[in-house]
Structure formats: C-alpha cells, structure tokens
Design an enzyme around this catalytic site. Structure first.
Site, short mmCIF file in Angstrom:
data_model
loop_
_atom_site.label_atom_id
_atom_site.label_comp_id
_atom_site.label_asym_id
_atom_site.label_seq_id
_atom_site.Cartn_x
_atom_site.Cartn_y
_atom_site.Cartn_z
N LYS A 42 -14.24 1.52 -3.29
CA LYS A 42 -15.39 1.95 -2.36
C LYS A 42 -16.53 2.83 -2.81
O LYS A 42 -17.67 2.55 -2.28
CB LYS A 42 -14.58 2.93 -1.20
CG LYS A 42 -13.48 2.17 -0.29
CD LYS A 42 -13.36 3.07 0.68
CE LYS A 42 -11.83 2.81 1.14
NZ LYS A 42 -11.32 3.63 2.30
N HIS A 69 8.60 -25.96 0.95
CA HIS A 69 7.80 -27.09 0.41
C HIS A 69 6.87 -26.54 -0.65
O HIS A 69 5.87 -27.08 -0.70
CB HIS A 69 7.26 -28.17 1.41
CG HIS A 69 8.54 -28.50 2.28
ND1 HIS A 69 8.99 -30.01 1.73
CD2 HIS A 69 9.12 -28.50 3.39
CE1 HIS A 69 9.87 -30.40 2.88
NE2 HIS A 69 9.96 -29.59 3.69
N GLU A 88 0.82 -1.16 0.08
CA GLU A 88 -0.10 0.02 -0.03
C GLU A 88 0.88 1.32 -0.08
O GLU A 88 0.60 2.14 -0.69
CB GLU A 88 -1.05 -0.12 1.17
CG GLU A 88 -2.21 0.86 0.98
CD GLU A 88 -3.26 0.55 1.92
OE1 GLU A 88 -2.88 0.84 3.21
OE2 GLU A 88 -4.37 0.14 1.78
#
EC number: 5.3.1.9
Lengths: 395, 395
Positions: free
Chosen positions: A385, A271, A246
């Site tokens: 938003k 792994h 961000e």
C-alpha cells in the site's frame, strides 16, 4: 443442523485444554465472538422499510467489506450487485445494470480510506451526479474519516465495532446491512451463529479444537482444501480463503507461520484439482462440505443408445448424485490416508449460513491460538500500500 | 505482445538443454503442440452461419470440456451459458435463461461418457423434448460412444484429436466450436498460439524452460500463485488451476510429485491471500499477470471532505491504478525475496488469449518434463469414479 465428522486421529483432551483456555481469554477483547448476541436490529428494519422500493442493492467494498455478504447472498440466492474490485470491467458491468433511482448504494470501508472503495465511489458520484445522499449508506469504524464524511453529506451511517476485524465482520453491520436490504432474515442468521457459539464455547464440544490441533500440528495438513459440493457455496469458499490466509499467515518472531487455503466446488473440480490431492505431495487436508439432498431435479429415466454405461444415474436426483460424488471422493482420499473430514448442512438457509460462518471463525481462532500467531492483524499488506501511494503520488 | 520478466535467478543453459530435447521428443506424440498449425476451419464457418439466428450458445461440459472456452470467453467478454456442474442451482439458473428455439446446445465430452455431462443432457432432453437434434452439437473423441449416439440421432458432430488431452484441448474443436459460435475470431486465437510456438519451440527462447526449472527445483516455489490483475482473467485462473494441478500432481514410482496452483484476482485479493504470501511459509512463487492499461474509466478529480488521503488516485485511470497495484505488490514481495515474475499482455483480444493459453501449456509441459511425471494422464481420479458407480448402482 451442522454435522461434522473427522476422519483423522483426534487429539487427546489434555492436548487441547490449554488452547481452549487461551481461546476463552480472547473473548473479551476480540469483538466477533459477541456478534451473535447483539440483540435487536431495529435500525435494519428501519432501512429495509426506507429502501423497500429500491430494486438494486449495490455494495461498494473490497475484501472483508464484501466477501461475507457475498458468501451469504450466494448461499441464499439473494441479489446484491457487488463492485468489489477497482477494475474497469467490474465497474462497467455494474453501471450497465443500475440507475440512481432504482438503487441503494452501500459504501463500506472499515478504515474509511480504502483506496479502491473511495475511488469507485468517486466514479459513481461523477457518473450519477446525485442531488442528495438519501440513497447512500456508509458503513465504517466509529471515528473514521468516512464517518465524518458521511455526516457532512447526511448519508445513512452504520458502524462496525472497532474490535471486529474486517474478515470477521459479516455478522456485524458490515454484512447485515446489505443482507437485510437484499431480503435475508437477519435474526435467523444470528441464531445459527449463536447455536455454534453455545455448542463450542459454552457446552465445550471439543470438535473444533481437535480439528484445529490436527491442522496446526500435522505435517500432512499444511494446505487446507475446502471442497464444497454445491455451487451456492462458491462465494463462501472465497470468504474462507480470506479468513484463513489473512488470519493465519503471520510471522511469529523470525518464523513464518501459516496454513494455505484452497477452495473447490464439486463435483466440477473433481475434474481439476483432485488429481493433485490424490497423487501429488501429501500436504493437503480436505474438508467435504455438502448440503443434504434437495432433490429438486431428477435425472430422467432415459436410455440413450450407445450411452447405457451412464444409466446408473437415471431416476436419481441431481443433488443426491452430487452428494454421492462427495462421499465417493472422500472414501478415495481416505484410502490414501489423506486427512479428510465432512461437514453436512441440513439445508442452505439463513440459520445454516450463520452457523457455518461462525463455525469457521471459531476454527480460525483455534488454529491461530495453536500456531501462536496474532489472528486478527494483517501487517504484511501495508508495504504494498505504501509503495503504491508513493508510486502514484509522483504521477 | 506477451512480455515476461523473471525476477529470480535463472538456470544456466546447460541445466535446461537436456529438458529442451525431452520436450521436443514429445511433440510428435502429444497432440496439443500442433493445434496452432491446423489449417483452415471451414466447418466452424459453416456452423457459425447455420446457427447465426440463435441467441444463446449453451455449453454442457465439465473440466477440460468447459474451462478453456470459459477462460477465453471471459477474456473477450463473450456470452456463453455454461452448464458445467451437475448441480441443481446451476441447471435451474441456466434453464431460466434459455429456450429450445433461441439456443444451440453443445454437448462436450472427450470420453463420451462423462456422467455429469450425459446426466445434464438427459435433464435437458426431458425439459425441452426436442423434436429433432438440429440445435445440438456433439464434441467428442473419434470412436467414442457419444460419436455413435450423435450419428444415430443426426446431430452435428465434431472431434477432439485422440492425442489431445481434455485440459489441453481449448485450441481444438473442444474450445473453438463454442468460441466460434459466440463470435470469437478463431484465426486470431490460433495465430497468437502460433506466435508462442515459434518463439519457444522454433526460435528456442529459453524463458519458459528457465521458469519451469525454477518451479521444478526451488524449495520456495512449491505453490504457484497466478495473480491476475484484471477480472476478465478470473476464468483463465480456473483453467490454469486445472492444467497445473491435473498435469503435474502425479506419482513417479513411489514418490508423490506436483506443484500446487492458486489463482488470485487483483487488486481485490490483496485484501485476502496476500498477507499469507508476505508473512507465511516461504513456499509460494507469484506470477503477476496484467494487461496494459485500458484507460477507459478515470477516477474523477473530486476532493471529498475528510477523505483527502485518497486523492492521490484522482485523475488516474482505473486500469493504471490496478496495474500500479500489481507493480507495488510485486516490489513488496521481491523485497522479501519471494520468487516473482511478471507477464504483461498488450491487450485482451483473441491473439493474446491464444498466446497466453499456449504459453501456459508449454510451461506445464516443461515442468512435467523436469519433474519426470506423465503430464498427460490423470490416473488419480479413477478410484472415486469407480466408487461412485458402485455406490449408485446399488440404489
């Protein structure tokens, strides 16, 4: 002690000195730099005392309002119940564990109007039907709608300084209130951060600028893997991902800038993701983060029939093996000429939590200065938003 | 139902037909393709019955030996205790929850000599000092040292087919044994997988090849974000990361190939990684994965003073809001011309778990064919293992 060894070519001092000055220029405006210095925290002592009979600390907050407290509580093994997603199973899981009587609730939103946080809060109100707000703490910006609300109902109120961004706010009340209630030694957290401030901003240790310079300029370091060899650092990885993504994923004019964070936990993720780092595109740097061996559990000296090829781990402590796996993997990647560095913490305690947090905040600021972006805003999340609000308002 | 909508330009059928043939050619050799067809699982019924009084299912295994079972148990809300890292806090955390009497232990290692798994197993042996091995189940390859060991002590023994790689093994005994013991409906998991097999391999729905073609050829889709809007999919993200990174991060001659996976959980990670996708380098595709709304929790119609800007979420279910956030974010990214697609599951149950797993396995194979790599090996992790053994053997 936080030790950091860079296994790649480091920039000359003339390459980084201008950036050091630009970083110093930020210090007055950008609030997080000063957080380690902010003196006594009497109000934290007061609420610790007020809520000392409460069994559960419940934190309602998303993104920067929860990731920092989660990172440090995970490191220290402290219990906080996080309702950090507007998600039915997260809410149901939390409600199953808590009652109004045994809990103190922290409603944390910098803007004061985070839709997830306020919606979860309403669900809690309908569920618990509190008679008063004595068990509720509100953390927000001064002057936010949530401040006004908190005052109108008479809940405890704490502020985040206006010039401290959400993802840089763990050393403000935003992180310190929940951590103090959960039992952390706040003074030690801030002392750890202060030690990093002294080292990198006052004594001018160039290490962070050298590392940032590598990330900001080297074509092989576009994806920055944090490989933490201790599962108590898992939530710290998540905090790092927010901070890095961000802060640095930004436009500079028409140009799209940014570095991509990845968080791994060792040895398990050897792994998983390691194959891609070893043999895939050479665009990944790797920071190995480890904690000096705890030696609390030892692999017993048991020789199992047919499985003797595994006996080389016998009599060694689990944490020593884990740290050796970190070293072996670092060497393997180094042999491929991949950019690696290594951070070693002496212990995982409050001091080291504060130090590690502040180290990464400084590193992020340094990268931001070198990429030429605004490290402290997040304009890219607004469109979604807005679309959401439009979409839901027509329901 | 698993629906998938691609919001990017799709390849023409002549561009993908050759790859479809190359994928068909693999089917005989690569074992995972056949797993949905492998008939009745009487032995699973037998052990479910044998261990039905045991409270805890404890799985000791790392990487492919645990990630698949973890993904599905997380989706279904089933309880399995995973000791999936050679890490003191993971081991201590698990030991605090279990006793020998109330637990069935699964020791799972394809090679049979995974150093983490065998070392953890030795710690458990020293801790519990079992008198016999009636509560121990071993899962491994036929002919492995662990098979011989299991036979020598008389524990339950299950095999993973040799031609099924660890990260593709969740629909073999490797995933099915722990999931059956934890209470999952195995038949439904395999039926879900079989439905995807029929759709993509028998009825030749080209969607997976089209999607893989985009990832394998488009310069803007080098990092593949899986954005799951349901926290029960968090462990599925981890499984995806292993599958994608370890299968596709490979050398082809001198060339380093690979696609980089990232796993996010929405809406929380809209407050973290999203900014980087919106404004950072255009190298990321995003798959939005959501589950049709559950509508179990509704945001109550509470109007809080000063906070009325959040009232647009009132009377809506939490899962409806969450899914709307997914849609809004998809639209925001689409408006930036970022490669997005959307997968919707009708429910999170066994059938859909199996379907989603198999869908992703096929997608991975398709990408591997198009990148021209060996999807099924992992040569890059060997050097680190060798260095570790050398390092520890001289202790």
């Amino acid at each position: 002690m936080l030790e950091n060894t860079l296994h790649f070519e480091i920039a000359k001092s003339e390459q980084i000195s201008a950036y050091a000055r630009r970083m110093s220029d930020e210090i007055g405006d950008i609030g997080y730099y000063a957080l380690p210095d902010i003196g006594k925290h009497e109000s934290l002592e007061r609420i610790k005392n007020k809520y000392k009979t409460k069994q559960n600390v419940v934190l309602i907050g998303v993104g920067g309002s929860s990731l920092g407290a989660k990172a440090i509580s995970n490191m220290l093994g402290l219990e906080i119940i996080f309702i950090d997603n507007l998600d039915e199973s997260v809410i149901k899981g939390a409600l199953a564990k808590i009652s109004l009587e045994n809990s103190v609730f922290i409603i944390s939103s910098k803007s004061g109007t985070t839709i997830e946080t306020i919606s979860i809060y309403k669900v809690l109100l309908a569920h618990f039907k509190p008679k008063d707000f004595s068990s509720f703490i509100f953390i927000t910006d001064e002057g936010s709608p949530l401040e006004n609300y908190a005052k109108s109902v008479g809940g405890e109120l704490f502020f985040i300084p206006k010039n401290v961004g959400g993802r840089f706010s763990v050393l403000s009340n935003c992180g310190l209130v929940p951590l103090a209630l959960a039992g952390a030694d706040i003074k030690a957290i801030l002392e750890g951060a202060k030690a990093m401030k002294e080292r990198f901003l006052e004594q001018n240790d160039p290490l962070i600028l050298q590392k940032a310079h590598h990330y900001a300029t080297h074509p092989n370091a576009k994806i920055n893997v944090l490989f933490s060899y201790d599962s108590r650092l898992k939530a710290f990885n998540e905090w790092y991902i927010q901070l890095w993504a961000e802060s640095l994923g930004k436009r500079r004019g028409y140009k799209r800038m940014g570095l991509t964070p990845v968080g791994l936990v060792g040895s398990a993720d050897q792994h998983s993701f390691l194959q891609l780092i070893m043999d895939g595109p050479k665009d990944k740097s790797v920071t190995f983060l480890k904690v000096a061996a705890k030696n609390e559990i030892t692999v017993p000296d048991i020789k199992l029939e047919f499985l003797n090829s595994c006996d080389f781990a016998n009599n060694l402590s689990v944490s020593f093996i884990q740290n050796s796996q970190s070293t072996a993997t670092l060497q393997a990647l180094k042999s491929e000429n991949i950019s690696v560095d290594e951070i070693t913490l002496s212990r995982l305690d409050e001091w080291h939590a504060g130090a590690l947090i502040y180290y990464y905040e400084l590193l992020t600021s340094a990268c931001g200065v070198m990429l030429g972006v605004n490290t402290y805003d997040q304009p890219g999340v607004e469109l979604g938003k807005m679309l959401l609000k439009k979409m839901l308002s027509t329901q």
